[in-house]
Enzyme design. Structure first.
Site, PDB file in Angstrom:
ATOM      1  N   GLY A  55      -4.043  42.790  -2.391  1.00 35.96           N
ATOM      2  CA  GLY A  55      -3.794  42.100  -3.494  1.00 35.96           C
ATOM      3  C   GLY A  55      -5.888  41.887  -3.851  1.00 35.96           C
ATOM      4  O   GLY A  55      -6.600  42.573  -3.239  1.00 35.96           O
ATOM      5  N   SER A  57      -9.159  40.894  -5.735  1.00 34.80           N
ATOM      6  CA  SER A  57      -9.794  39.839  -6.112  1.00 34.80           C
ATOM      7  C   SER A  57      -9.044  38.604  -6.355  1.00 34.80           C
ATOM      8  O   SER A  57      -8.579  38.700  -7.881  1.00 34.80           O
ATOM      9  CB  SER A  57     -11.676  40.413  -5.766  1.00 34.80           C
ATOM     10  N   GLY A  60      -4.959  35.719  -4.579  1.00 33.46           N
ATOM     11  CA  GLY A  60      -4.958  34.113  -4.225  1.00 33.46           C
ATOM     12  C   GLY A  60      -4.338  34.382  -2.503  1.00 33.46           C
ATOM     13  O   GLY A  60      -4.171  33.350  -1.751  1.00 33.46           O
ATOM     14  N   SER A  62      -6.435  34.241   0.174  1.00 35.05           N
ATOM     15  CA  SER A  62      -6.838  33.977   1.049  1.00 35.05           C
ATOM     16  C   SER A  62      -6.684  32.122   0.917  1.00 35.05           C
ATOM     17  O   SER A  62      -6.608  31.807   2.479  1.00 35.05           O
ATOM     18  CB  SER A  62      -8.707  33.552   0.876  1.00 35.05           C
ATOM     19  N   SER A 146      -8.347  45.342   0.993  1.00 34.21           N
ATOM     20  CA  SER A 146      -7.258  46.163   1.704  1.00 34.21           C
ATOM     21  C   SER A 146      -6.757  47.177   0.433  1.00 34.21           C
ATOM     22  O   SER A 146      -5.359  47.736   0.579  1.00 34.21           O
ATOM     23  CB  SER A 146      -6.981  45.405   2.981  1.00 34.21           C
TER      24      SER A 146
END
Length: 247
Positions: A55, A57, A60, A62, A146
């Protein structure tokens, strides 16, 4: 994933392998292990799988991955978390990080920036690491922007070729770009819009949204990371890749 303008010009792909290693593939053979993947999974009492968060930057990834990590540990699972920012400090460090200790030539060959080819190599390296963990029976959580579908598909193929179909779960954290811009916890969107950061996903570089992810976390007002991590737990149980809590 943090992005640094100074790293964009460096690309390991432009360097040749050299050092007389052009024919090294002819001399490498696969060494079979005495302990099988099934042995390791049986010992751990779980299935080795990769849960791949993708998704924009600030979407959410991390935060949700960390919450899922805690939920899995609390229920007795053996898992590990690979985060996009963290691996850029070591395994996928940019040239500026490697240069002081290893020299300019080494940094230019192996350091990774954020151009298309370097992004491809970044995900290739991470994919190889997640395969090693999964083959040892570990549940791997990988949180990376990614942005390119082809790279995520290659990781999926790597994971499922060495294990089983269904060992790779793609989690699309589908948060609207405008919400990500509002959050902007690292100030990256502001810098990208100002032209201070190049190749920034969603601003000056494309993002390929997954057409059919195993888990699609659509942004909803008021939903917490715990809610979203719990949704992933339920889906993992439904798909048979996560057994009952231990203990």
């Amino acid at each position: 994933m943090s992005q640094s303008n100074s790293d964009d010009s460096a690309s390991s792909s432009t360097q040749q392998a050299g050092d007389g290693q052009d024919d090294v593939q002819q001399n490498i053979v696969w060494h079979a292990h005495t302990v099988s993947r099934e042995d390791r999974e049986s010992k751990l009492g779980q299935r080795g799988v990769v849960v791949w968060f993708t998704g924009l930057s600030g979407c959410g990834k991390s935060t949700i991955a960390n919450e899922l990590d805690r939920l899995l540990i609390d229920r007795g699972a053996t898992c590990t978390l690979l985060d996009g920012d963290n691996v850029r400090h070591g395994l996928c460090a940019p040239p500026s990080v490697l240069k002081e200790e290893h020299g300019e030539d080494f940094a230019g060959r192996f350091g990774l920036g954020f151009g298309p080819t370097d992004r491809e190599e970044n995900i290739r390296r991470i994919g190889a690491v997640t395969e090693l963990f999964a083959s040892a029976g570990v549940i791997v959580l990988a949180a990376f922007v990614s942005p390119y579908q082809r790279d995520r598909d290659r990781v999926r193929n790597t994971i499922e070729s060495s294990g089983r179909a269904g060992d790779f779960l793609e989690v699309f954290v589908d948060t609207p770009l405008e919400i990500c811009k509002q959050r902007d916890p690292k100030g990256l969107y502001q810098k990208a819009i100002a032209g201070e950061i190049k190749n920034f996903t969603g601003i000056s570089d494309p993002y390929d949204a997954p057409p059919s992810p195993e888990i699609h976390l659509k942004w909803r007002e008021g939903q917490t990371p715990h809610d979203q991590a719990s949704e992933i737990i339920r889906e993992m149980e439904k798909r048979g890749v996560l057994g009952p809590a231990k203990g």
